[in-house]
Write an enzyme that holds these catalytic residues in place. Structure first.
Site, mmCIF file in Angstrom:
data_model
loop_
_atom_site.group_PDB
_atom_site.id
_atom_site.type_symbol
_atom_site.label_atom_id
_atom_site.label_comp_id
_atom_site.label_asym_id
_atom_site.label_seq_id
_atom_site.Cartn_x
_atom_site.Cartn_y
_atom_site.Cartn_z
ATOM 1 C CB THR A 13 32.132 36.736 42.205
ATOM 2 O OG1 THR A 13 33.089 36.728 43.249
ATOM 3 C CG2 THR A 13 31.451 35.388 42.159
ATOM 4 C CG ASP A 57 39.205 39.126 43.956
ATOM 5 O OD1 ASP A 57 38.894 37.951 44.156
ATOM 6 O OD2 ASP A 57 38.959 40.050 44.765
ATOM 7 C CB SER A 58 36.676 44.168 43.769
ATOM 8 O OG SER A 58 36.180 43.615 44.960
HETATM 9 N N1 ASP Z 1 36.437 38.497 45.666
HETATM 10 C C1 ASP Z 1 35.372 38.901 44.778
HETATM 11 C C2 ASP Z 1 35.641 40.341 44.349
HETATM 12 O O1 ASP Z 1 35.417 41.228 45.109
HETATM 13 C C3 ASP Z 1 34.061 38.784 45.481
HETATM 14 C C4 ASP Z 1 32.852 39.128 44.636
HETATM 15 O O2 ASP Z 1 32.900 39.651 43.552
HETATM 16 O O3 ASP Z 1 31.725 38.868 45.137
HETATM 17 O O4 ASP Z 1 36.083 40.547 43.259
#
Ligand code: ASP
Length: 343
Positions: A13, A57-58
């Site tokens: 994010t 995105d992780s």
């Molecule tokens: N979906 C995002 C990720 O893990 C959430 C974040 O970074 O806060 O890449």
């Protein structure tokens, strides 16, 4: 000498922007991220960066990419004083745990951070997290040694040991917590380190990176009502070598004969089963109740107070090193990188 820091940008994010058509957040490149944090230039550091070819995105993170991060650190280890890994929060605790096992004899800070709101948003937490992570990666004690000599997660007001941390909130800026270990530092007006919690290495050995992971592992989460057919089916999953069995309370499972038989037969077939509690706080105490005791008697290994993220990555790591099931069981009982407390 100015501190030299290497930023490894994987996505998350922190660097995302909104897709105008769908409204969904999507990973974007590192230049966009840095353009939004002009204050970084106020730090008198030499900062370089490496970014994933396609930031992610992780939720898309995988063991090959953990290895990519570890190899970047290995290749640049002598040149830099510290490393900051920018990463999505969703699987950050898995990456932190995996890196803690892969980077043996680590003597320099590897600080993982990200944010809940993208760096381009007015109320972003990303700017503060990035700047604090850089400062921690650069911090030295009075003898010029790095204060943090391990893989850690910096998020909002705390620095946590990477393999002790869990994502606790999809909403709060303080998104991470170690439920069984104190914070390594509290972030307020200053960065207040907790020397008793930080890892310190007496003998300085060369960094050793072992990043082969065996992904043939899985979680089996108990719930009242789980039946024999479901459990035996899960434990017979083709190719599976290790299972993190998520049990109740102090490591308990049902005491019914069919349950113990299914677990016992799986252990006899050579499956390695690691007992981890479903509770967010506390750990497995195999001797306290019959349910946990019976599991231990048939060959299940206690994970003590290890997190689920550290447990699954530790299994992947030990099998990846090439150990047999019996050898993996022997290593599981020892903390390899401060990931559990054995009482
Ligand atoms: N979906 C995002 C990720 O893990 C959430 C974040 O970074 O806060 O890449």
């Amino acid at each position: 000498m100015k501190p030299r820091i290497l930023i490894i940008y994987t996505g998350g994010t922190i660097g995302m922007i909104e897709n105008q058509a769908t409204g969904a957040l999507e990973p974007f490149d590192f230049d966009h991220l840095m353009d939004n944090v002009p204050k970084v230039k106020m730090l008198d550091y030499l900062i370089d960066n490496i970014q994933f070819e396609h930031p992610i995105d992780s939720s898309d993170m995988n063991p090959q990419q953990w290895c990519e991060i570890a190899r970047h650190i290995e290749r640049n280890y002598e040149e830099y004083d510290g490393f900051v890994v920018l990463h999505g929060t969703d699987t950050m605790a898995y990456t932190a745990s995996a890196l803690s096992f892969m980077l043996e004899n680590l003597h320099k800070p590897v600080i993982i951070t990200g944010s809940q709101l993208p760096i381009g948003e007015v109320r972003t937490d990303g700017e503060e997290n990035l700047i604090t992570a850089l400062q921690i990666a650069a911090d030295r004690d009075d003898n010029g040694r790095p204060i943090v000599q391990e893989v850690a997660i910096l998020f909002e007001n705390y620095l946590w040991r990477g393999n002790r941390a869990t994502k606790m909130s999809a909403d709060n800026f303080n998104a991470f917590k170690s439920n069984n270990y104190p914070s390594l530092a509290k972030i307020g007006l200053g960065i207040h380190y907790n020397p008793d919690a930080l890892m310190s290495h007496r003998a300085k050995r060369p960094l050793q990176v072992r990043c082969k992971m065996d992904p043939k592992v899985m979680f089996v989460d108990l719930f009242p009502g789980i039946d024999e057919a479901t459990l035996t089916h899960l434990l017979a999953t083709p190719g599976i070598r290790g299972v993190v069995l998520k049990t109740y309370g102090a490591g308990n499972g049902p005491t019914k004969p069919w349950f113990i038989k299914a677990i016992s037969e799986a252990c006899e077939r050579g499956l390695v089963i690691l007992n981890v509690t479903q509770c967010v706080n506390g750990g497995v105490h195999s001797k306290r109740y019959a349910g946990a005791n019976m599991l231990e008697e048939v060959g299940v290994v206690s994970g003590h107070d290890i997190t689920s993220e550290a447990a699954i990555t530790k299994l992947m790591y030990l099998f990846g090193v090439g150990l047999s099931a019996e050898e993996v069981k022997e290593y599981l009982i020892y903390p390899l990188a401060g990931e559990m407390t054995v009482l």
